[in-house]
Scaffold this active site. Structure first.
Site, PDB file in Angstrom:
ATOM      1  N   ASP A 284      -4.084  -3.936  -4.539  1.00  0.00           N
ATOM      2  CA  ASP A 284      -3.201  -2.829  -4.109  1.00  0.00           C
ATOM      3  C   ASP A 284      -3.335  -3.005  -2.546  1.00  0.00           C
ATOM      4  OD1 ASP A 284      -2.582  -0.530  -2.961  1.00  0.00           O
ATOM      5  OD2 ASP A 284      -2.340   0.516  -4.969  1.00  0.00           O
ATOM      6  N   HIS A 285      -2.531  -3.687  -1.870  1.00  0.00           N
ATOM      7  CA  HIS A 285      -2.712  -4.043  -0.485  1.00  0.00           C
ATOM      8  C   HIS A 285      -3.093  -2.627   0.461  1.00  0.00           C
ATOM      9  CE1 HIS A 285       1.479  -3.226   0.181  1.00  0.00           C
ATOM     10  NE2 HIS A 285       1.177  -3.278   1.562  1.00  0.00           N
TER      11      HIS A 285
ATOM     12  N   HIS B 202       0.090   2.640  -4.424  1.00  0.00           N
ATOM     13  CA  HIS B 202      -0.192   3.041  -3.015  1.00  0.00           C
ATOM     14  C   HIS B 202      -0.588   4.510  -2.772  1.00  0.00           C
ATOM     15  CE1 HIS B 202       0.825  -1.187  -2.740  1.00  0.00           C
ATOM     16  NE2 HIS B 202       2.119  -0.748  -2.405  1.00  0.00           N
TER      17      HIS B 202
HETATM   18  C1  BG6 Z   1       4.891  -3.010  -1.494  1.00  0.00           C
HETATM   19  C2  BG6 Z   1       6.165  -2.452  -2.324  1.00  0.00           C
HETATM   20  O1  BG6 Z   1       3.835  -2.878  -2.401  1.00  0.00           O
HETATM   21  O2  BG6 Z   1       4.693  -2.083  -0.383  1.00  0.00           O
HETATM   22  C3  BG6 Z   1       7.307  -2.655  -0.891  1.00  0.00           C
HETATM   23  O3  BG6 Z   1       6.600  -3.432  -3.175  1.00  0.00           O
HETATM   24  C4  BG6 Z   1       6.955  -2.002   0.074  1.00  0.00           C
HETATM   25  O4  BG6 Z   1       8.626  -2.280  -1.615  1.00  0.00           O
HETATM   26  C5  BG6 Z   1       5.657  -2.254   0.720  1.00  0.00           C
HETATM   27  O5  BG6 Z   1       7.948  -2.247   1.249  1.00  0.00           O
HETATM   28  C6  BG6 Z   1       5.114  -1.380   1.680  1.00  0.00           C
HETATM   29  O6  BG6 Z   1       4.025  -1.862   2.307  1.00  0.00           O
HETATM   30  P1  BG6 Z   1       3.631  -1.650   3.828  1.00  0.00           P
HETATM   31  O7  BG6 Z   1       2.152  -2.326   3.877  1.00  0.00           O
HETATM   32  O8  BG6 Z   1       4.793  -2.327   4.623  1.00  0.00           O
HETATM   33  O9  BG6 Z   1       3.330  -0.133   4.060  1.00  0.00           O
END
Ligand code: BG6
Length: 490
Positions: free
Chosen positions: A177-178, A240
């Site tokens: 989960d980045h 997230h």
């Molecule tokens: C991803 C989603 O997990 O997170 C994307 O699949 C989204 O749709 C992205 O744009 C958002 O990540 P960040 O790091 O740009 O907030």
């Protein structure tokens, strides 16, 4: 081990994630000296490549992503390629031979990371072949990194989990989960547990509500096919947003170990008040963008996007009110909202404290501004504390003031990149910032009734927010009903 020795095997090496995030992250780790010479990257995908053509592809993508000239041939020489036929046993045998050869060449002690950065259809097939063809039987350790989506609902997630658990144990599985790799998301815990002034107030006696916003300006881009079957609830909330809720609401862990932290997070997710089908309308709002102007540019509505059903019922925006039924949080709403094509790209958490017991300054100040603690996750990284002070020169009139801490004022970019940290964590075997199966399961259990209701009822008002806005009006009403409002993002 500060310089872990391993081979990173990337499935989906010609895809978008590898290109935008993984190769640049590996390069940065190398530049920073966190990877010694005892590493290798083996790209795996269907399309044909020689090692040479793959290397020049990697070189270009890194140059593009980092906007730097990459001249280091030595770095690139650690990259290899294997064209995989995912259902063909022999193709795995060949991959295994390549891995063994590469390990000998770079003196890597059989440590392998299998990184699945590809469409989920083949997750099960690949993991079972990795085991049956002996790729996981090495003298070192083997780990599986798996990207979202981890299932489509609880049932499919369970099936997927059972499939991969045939070949890897829970300790070997690193579910990405980045958001957990973001600097300021990791900071939530430190702000809460390393400061004497917050923790005593961090409960339903002193906090009125917590608001989490993650807004994007981008639309679905070229991901229409995936997104139209996913929607914002599965794409952002199940993972997230709920992870941020868990970090904000969890009890202090006994120690900062992976197990202790994860078990506190799971407790929060289990304490989320479950949504019955009848509750969904009261607690959740869905939206879909129509045409509009985003940062000065006219853009099309969601239903006009490439690979999207022109009558699509898919939500590109979600707002919700979550209640956590435990002693600490009873009665405190956690409001979340996230969407595509909104006014700005921003992720922020606002903790709104309860008002002082009475307004002593009512003669001069009709309202005393509530205290807010704002955690800026991105693009700026920092903390702002909103307090009240005397307006100078005027007798006893209050004025809101801000104490600001900026983590990243200089370039405004997340440094280091979330993926860089997560990849490094995985190489060192630290699973703290990855999601345990129990968290995934609890999140799906919470989200499933909402998607069921939405799948079964047509959103007659779609599109219901203009591109470039902050979402549908109903999202504002959600807080107004409770006497609150969304705090502005700046
Ligand atoms: C991803 C989603 O997990 O997170 C994307 O699949 C989204 O749709 C992205 O744009 C958002 O990540 P960040 O790091 O740009 O907030």
């Amino acid at each position: 081990d500060v310089q872990p020795k391993a081979t990173i095997v990337i499935f989906g090496a010609t895809g978008d994630l590898a290109k935008r995030k993984l190769f640049p992250s590996i390069y940065k780790l190398y530049q920073k000296g966190k990877l010694a010479e005892q590493f290798a990257v083996v790209g795996v995908a269907r399309r044909p490549h020689t090692d040479e053509s793959f290397r020049s592809y990697v070189r270009e993508t890194i140059e593009e992503a980092t906007k730097q000239e990459l001249i280091d041939d030595k770095f690139i020489s650690h990259f290899y390629y294997h064209s995989l036929d995912a259902t063909n046993t022999q193709s795995y045998e060949q991959l295994n031979e390549l891995l063994t050869r590469v390990e000998e060449q770079f003196h890597i002690p059989g440590n392998r990371i299998f990184y699945l950065a590809m469409a989920p259809e083949f997750f099960g097939t690949i993991t079972s072949h990795l085991k049956s063809e002996g790729l996981t039987a090495t003298n070192g350790w083997t780990r599986l990194v798996i990207e979202k989506p981890f299932g489509h609902d609880l049932q499919s997630a369970q099936r997927l989990n059972e499939e991969i658990r045939q070949s890897f144990s829970e300790e070997q599985i690193f579910r990405i989960d980045h958001y957990l790799g973001k600097e300021m998301v990791q900071n939530i815990e430190v702000i809460r547990f390393a400061n004497a002034i917050f923790e005593p107030l961090w409960n339903n006696r002193f906090i009125a509500n917590i608001q989490i916003t993650s807004s994007e300006t981008l639309g679905v881009e070229d991901r229409g096919r995936y997104y139209d079957h996913s929607g914002a609830l599965r794409d952002m909330v199940q993972n997230h947003m709920l992870q941020m809720v868990a970090l904000l609401a969890m009890e202090p862990p006994i120690k900062l170990t992976t197990d202790d932290i994860r078990s506190e997070k799971v407790k929060v997710l289990r304490a989320l008040r479950p949504m019955t089908h009848d509750d969904v309308e009261t607690y959740f709002v869905r939206g879909q963008y129509g045409r509009g102007i985003v940062r000065g540019q006219q853009v099309v509505g969601y239903r006009e996007e490439h690979s999207v059903d022109p009558n699509s019922n898919t939500e590109t925006f979600v707002a919700g009110k979550l209640m956590i039924d435990n002693f600490r949080w009873a009665g405190v709403p956690f409001y979340i909202r996230t969407g595509k094509r909104m006014t700005e790209k921003s992720t922020k958490i606002v903790v709104q404290f309860k008002d002082v017991p009475m307004n002593l300054y009512y003669r001069t100040s009709e309202h005393v501004h509530p205290n807010l603690l704002v955690i800026h996750i991105q693009p700026d990284e920092g903390i702002t504390l909103h307090l009240n002070a005397k307006k100078s020169g005027e007798s006893m009139k209050t004025t809101p003031i801000k104490l600001d801490y900026c983590n990243n004022c200089i370039d405004g970019i997340n440094t280091p990149e979330a993926y860089e940290k997560l990849l490094y964590d995985c190489m060192r075997g630290d699973a703290t910032n990855f999601t345990h199966w129990d968290e995934v399961a609890a999140s799906w259990s919470f989200v499933d009734p909402i998607s069921e209701v939405w799948a079964n009822t047509k959103a007659v008002d779609f599109p219901n927010y203009e591109a470039g806005s902050m979402g549908p009006k109903k999202a504002d009403e959600l807080l107004q009903k409770d006497g609150f409002h969304w705090w502005p993002l700046n």
